[in-house]
Design an enzyme around this catalytic site. Structure first.
Site, PDB file in Angstrom:
ATOM      1  N   LYS A   1     -35.603  10.327 -21.462  1.00 23.87           N
ATOM      2  CA  LYS A   1     -36.703  10.278 -20.499  1.00 23.87           C
ATOM      3  C   LYS A   1     -36.202  10.371 -19.076  1.00 23.87           C
ATOM      4  O   LYS A   1     -36.894  10.896 -18.207  1.00 23.87           O
ATOM      5  CB  LYS A   1     -37.526   9.000 -20.692  1.00 23.87           C
ATOM      6  CG  LYS A   1     -38.374   9.052 -21.943  1.00 23.87           C
ATOM      7  CD  LYS A   1     -39.654   8.259 -21.794  1.00 23.87           C
ATOM      8  CE  LYS A   1     -40.546   8.481 -23.007  1.00 23.87           C
ATOM      9  NZ  LYS A   1     -41.718   7.618 -23.028  1.00 23.87           N
TER      10      LYS A   1
ATOM     11  N   LYS B   1     -38.516  16.356 -32.010  1.00 19.69           N
ATOM     12  CA  LYS B   1     -39.570  15.452 -32.491  1.00 19.69           C
ATOM     13  C   LYS B   1     -40.925  15.925 -31.969  1.00 19.69           C
ATOM     14  O   LYS B   1     -41.021  16.388 -30.830  1.00 19.69           O
ATOM     15  CB  LYS B   1     -39.258  14.055 -31.929  1.00 19.69           C
ATOM     16  CG  LYS B   1     -40.099  12.948 -32.471  1.00 19.69           C
ATOM     17  CD  LYS B   1     -39.817  11.647 -31.730  1.00 19.69           C
ATOM     18  CE  LYS B   1     -40.493  11.622 -30.383  1.00 19.69           C
ATOM     19  NZ  LYS B   1     -40.529  10.306 -29.738  1.00 19.69           N
TER      20      LYS B   1
ATOM     21  N   LYS C   1     -46.092  14.377 -27.379  1.00 21.63           N
ATOM     22  CA  LYS C   1     -47.240  14.723 -26.542  1.00 21.63           C
ATOM     23  C   LYS C   1     -46.879  15.748 -25.470  1.00 21.63           C
ATOM     24  O   LYS C   1     -47.729  16.469 -24.984  1.00 21.63           O
ATOM     25  CB  LYS C   1     -47.749  13.459 -25.844  1.00 21.63           C
ATOM     26  CG  LYS C   1     -48.039  12.327 -26.790  1.00 21.63           C
ATOM     27  CD  LYS C   1     -48.038  10.946 -26.119  1.00 21.63           C
ATOM     28  CE  LYS C   1     -47.855   9.850 -27.160  1.00 21.63           C
ATOM     29  NZ  LYS C   1     -47.918   8.488 -26.696  1.00 21.63           N
TER      30      LYS C   1
HETATM   31  P1  TYM Z   1     -44.745   5.698 -28.822  1.00 17.43           P
HETATM   32  O1  TYM Z   1     -46.001   5.388 -28.101  1.00 17.43           O
HETATM   33  O2  TYM Z   1     -43.853   6.747 -28.285  1.00 17.43           O
HETATM   34  O3  TYM Z   1     -45.038   6.057 -30.313  1.00 17.43           O
HETATM   35  C1  TYM Z   1     -45.914   5.269 -31.113  1.00 17.43           C
HETATM   36  C2  TYM Z   1     -45.428   5.162 -32.531  1.00 17.43           C
HETATM   37  O4  TYM Z   1     -45.442   6.418 -33.165  1.00 17.43           O
HETATM   38  C3  TYM Z   1     -44.167   6.731 -33.670  1.00 17.43           C
HETATM   39  N1  TYM Z   1     -43.942   8.170 -33.472  1.00 17.43           N
HETATM   40  C4  TYM Z   1     -43.567   9.005 -34.438  1.00 17.43           C
HETATM   41  N2  TYM Z   1     -43.313   8.805 -35.734  1.00 17.43           N
HETATM   42  C5  TYM Z   1     -42.952   9.872 -36.474  1.00 17.43           C
HETATM   43  N3  TYM Z   1     -42.823  11.123 -35.951  1.00 17.43           N
HETATM   44  C6  TYM Z   1     -43.070  11.376 -34.650  1.00 17.43           C
HETATM   45  N4  TYM Z   1     -42.952  12.596 -34.163  1.00 17.43           N
HETATM   46  C7  TYM Z   1     -43.461  10.278 -33.828  1.00 17.43           C
HETATM   47  N5  TYM Z   1     -43.792  10.167 -32.511  1.00 17.43           N
HETATM   48  C8  TYM Z   1     -44.087   8.859 -32.320  1.00 17.43           C
HETATM   49  C9  TYM Z   1     -43.202   5.890 -32.852  1.00 17.43           C
HETATM   50  O5  TYM Z   1     -42.005   5.658 -33.558  1.00 17.43           O
HETATM   51  C10 TYM Z   1     -43.995   4.640 -32.654  1.00 17.43           C
HETATM   52  O6  TYM Z   1     -43.906   3.799 -33.775  1.00 17.43           O
HETATM   53  N6  TYM Z   1     -41.909   1.870 -27.329  1.00 17.43           N
HETATM   54  C11 TYM Z   1     -42.923   2.261 -28.262  1.00 17.43           C
HETATM   55  C12 TYM Z   1     -44.210   1.473 -28.093  1.00 17.43           C
HETATM   56  C13 TYM Z   1     -44.013   0.001 -28.160  1.00 17.43           C
HETATM   57  C14 TYM Z   1     -43.799  -0.771 -29.316  1.00 17.43           C
HETATM   58  C15 TYM Z   1     -43.717  -2.118 -28.869  1.00 17.43           C
HETATM   59  C16 TYM Z   1     -43.655  -0.454 -30.660  1.00 17.43           C
HETATM   60  C17 TYM Z   1     -44.061  -0.851 -27.107  1.00 17.43           C
HETATM   61  N7  TYM Z   1     -43.880  -2.130 -27.536  1.00 17.43           N
HETATM   62  C18 TYM Z   1     -43.480  -3.171 -29.761  1.00 17.43           C
HETATM   63  C19 TYM Z   1     -43.435  -1.518 -31.558  1.00 17.43           C
HETATM   64  C20 TYM Z   1     -43.340  -2.836 -31.099  1.00 17.43           C
HETATM   65  C21 TYM Z   1     -43.250   3.733 -28.029  1.00 17.43           C
HETATM   66  O7  TYM Z   1     -43.007   4.261 -26.985  1.00 17.43           O
HETATM   67  O8  TYM Z   1     -43.926   4.340 -29.032  1.00 17.43           O
END
Ligand code: TYM
Length: 333
Positions: A117, A199, A202
């Site tokens: 990032k 991956k 968005k």
């Molecule tokens: P974020 O918002 O990027 O993604 C949300 C969730 O979706 C999963 N994910 C995917 N899984 C499979 N293939 C993909 N292409 C894909 N893109 C996204 C991510 O692994 C995630 O589970 N830091 C975290 C958000 C967060 C969080 C937390 C998660 C903040 N606090 C506490 C768990 C516990 C994030 O940026 O996810």
């Protein structure tokens, strides 16, 4: 809390930094849904995390509400789990500060997501982007979560959370439950349809399918999905990343195993296969999109859900934070 006190606790969250994607559905929400009857689940819309990169304020507000509508439309039940918005529970930011004082600069520097990032946002590498995993650790530890259902890309952050918790417990005695990441067998890492080496995310709209995409857009994106120069529908992520990604998506969307899917499309061309995967996703998301739209027309209902969610979340969070304050030596308020 009655018998919920003996249930294991689950915590997870998704950033409202864009639409919910097929990746976040397969990697996280599908699992969240499956866990909610058996566990004490807390699911969050992590808006504090979203502002680690610049957001448009009006859009952020709208996305938070849309994301809540989608959580509900995906089957998350506010009677069974706590659904809330991170910024409504100020204990997240408070615990994050304290944990930040127990986290090494070197640990944060090693985080893959920070490295990626900070390249993507080279003109705006904020302290928040750097300390983001500390806030994520605070999210998880505040609720004494036993397990954290996430996609494979978040595993490193959950491991860091464990390290921080372990260190903290080592200094102050048992304060935090050590959480385990829960990574699904199929769908843990959905790849971009455009470029299966990356991956699905968005930031790449044509390679990314959103829960609220119209059926014709979903069909178009799958029709154009990158495959390879062979013709056989076979699961081999190394040699055939595009086809293997589509097989994973099809398997997760249809409930069939990857082997069953391979058999179903054996001898058929990629055109037929890609259309079938697109159609499976259209049908999977159709009821979610329709229900999200219906819910979004009732803002008062959604407000009621997130207000009640924040109240319930706070009751748990405050207990943990009080304990932490006592342990680190703050005067009681
Ligand atoms: P974020 O918002 O990027 O993604 C949300 C969730 O979706 C999963 N994910 C995917 N899984 C499979 N293939 C993909 N292409 C894909 N893109 C996204 C991510 O692994 C995630 O589970 N830091 C975290 C958000 C967060 C969080 C937390 C998660 C903040 N606090 C506490 C768990 C516990 C994030 O940026 O996810």
């Amino acid at each position: 809390m009655g018998d919920t006190a003996v249930k294991k606790r689950i915590f997870s969250g998704i950033q409202p930094s864009g639409e919910l994607t097929l990746g976040s559905y397969m990697g996280a929400i599908r699992n969240w849904n499956a866990l909610q009857s058996e566990y004490d689940c807390v699911y969050c819309i992590v808006d504090l995390h979203a502002i680690t990169v610049r957001q448009d304020p009006a859009q952020l507000r709208r996305r938070c509400l849309t994301q809540l509508a989608q959580y509900l439309a995906c089957g998350l039940d506010p009677e069974k789990c706590i659904l809330f918005v991170q910024s409504h529970v100020p204990e997240h930011a408070e615990l994050s500060w304290i944990l930040g004082c127990h986290t090494q600069f070197g640990e944060l520097s090693r985080m893959t997501q920070f490295k990626q990032k900070s390249q993507q946002h080279a003109d705006n590498i904020t302290a928040g982007l750097f300390t983001y995993p500390v806030l994520m650790a605070a999210d998880i530890l505040l609720y004494q979560a036993d397990a954290v259902p996430v996609g494979a890309d978040q595993k490193q952050h959950v491991e860091l959370c464990r390290d921080i918790a372990q260190r903290f417990n080592g200094v102050y005695g048992d304060v935090f439950t050590l959480p385990e990441p829960l990574i699904p067998k199929v769908g843990a890492r959905i790849m971009s349809l455009n470029n299966p080496a990356n991956k699905m995310s968005k930031s790449d709209p044509e390679g990314c399918v959103n829960l609220l995409d119209k059926p014709e857009d979903i069909r178009r994106k799958f029709k154009r999905a990158v495959t390879d120069s062979e013709t056989s529908v076979r699961y081999d992520p190394e040699a055939k990343p595009g086809v293997s990604n589509l097989l994973s998506i099809y398997s997760a969307a249809s409930g069939k195993s990857v082997a069953e899917a391979e058999a179903e499309f054996s001898g058929q061309g990629y055109g037929v296969f890609k259309n079938a995967v697109g159609e499976a996703v259209v049908e999977l998301f159709r009821p979610i999109r329709e229900e999200s739209e219906r819910l979004l027309s009732d803002k008062a209902y959604l407000e009621g859900i997130y207000r009640q969610g924040a109240e319930r979340a706070r009751a748990v969070a405050i207990r943990t934070l009080r304990k932490v304050h006592r342990k680190v030596g703050f005067l009681s308020r």
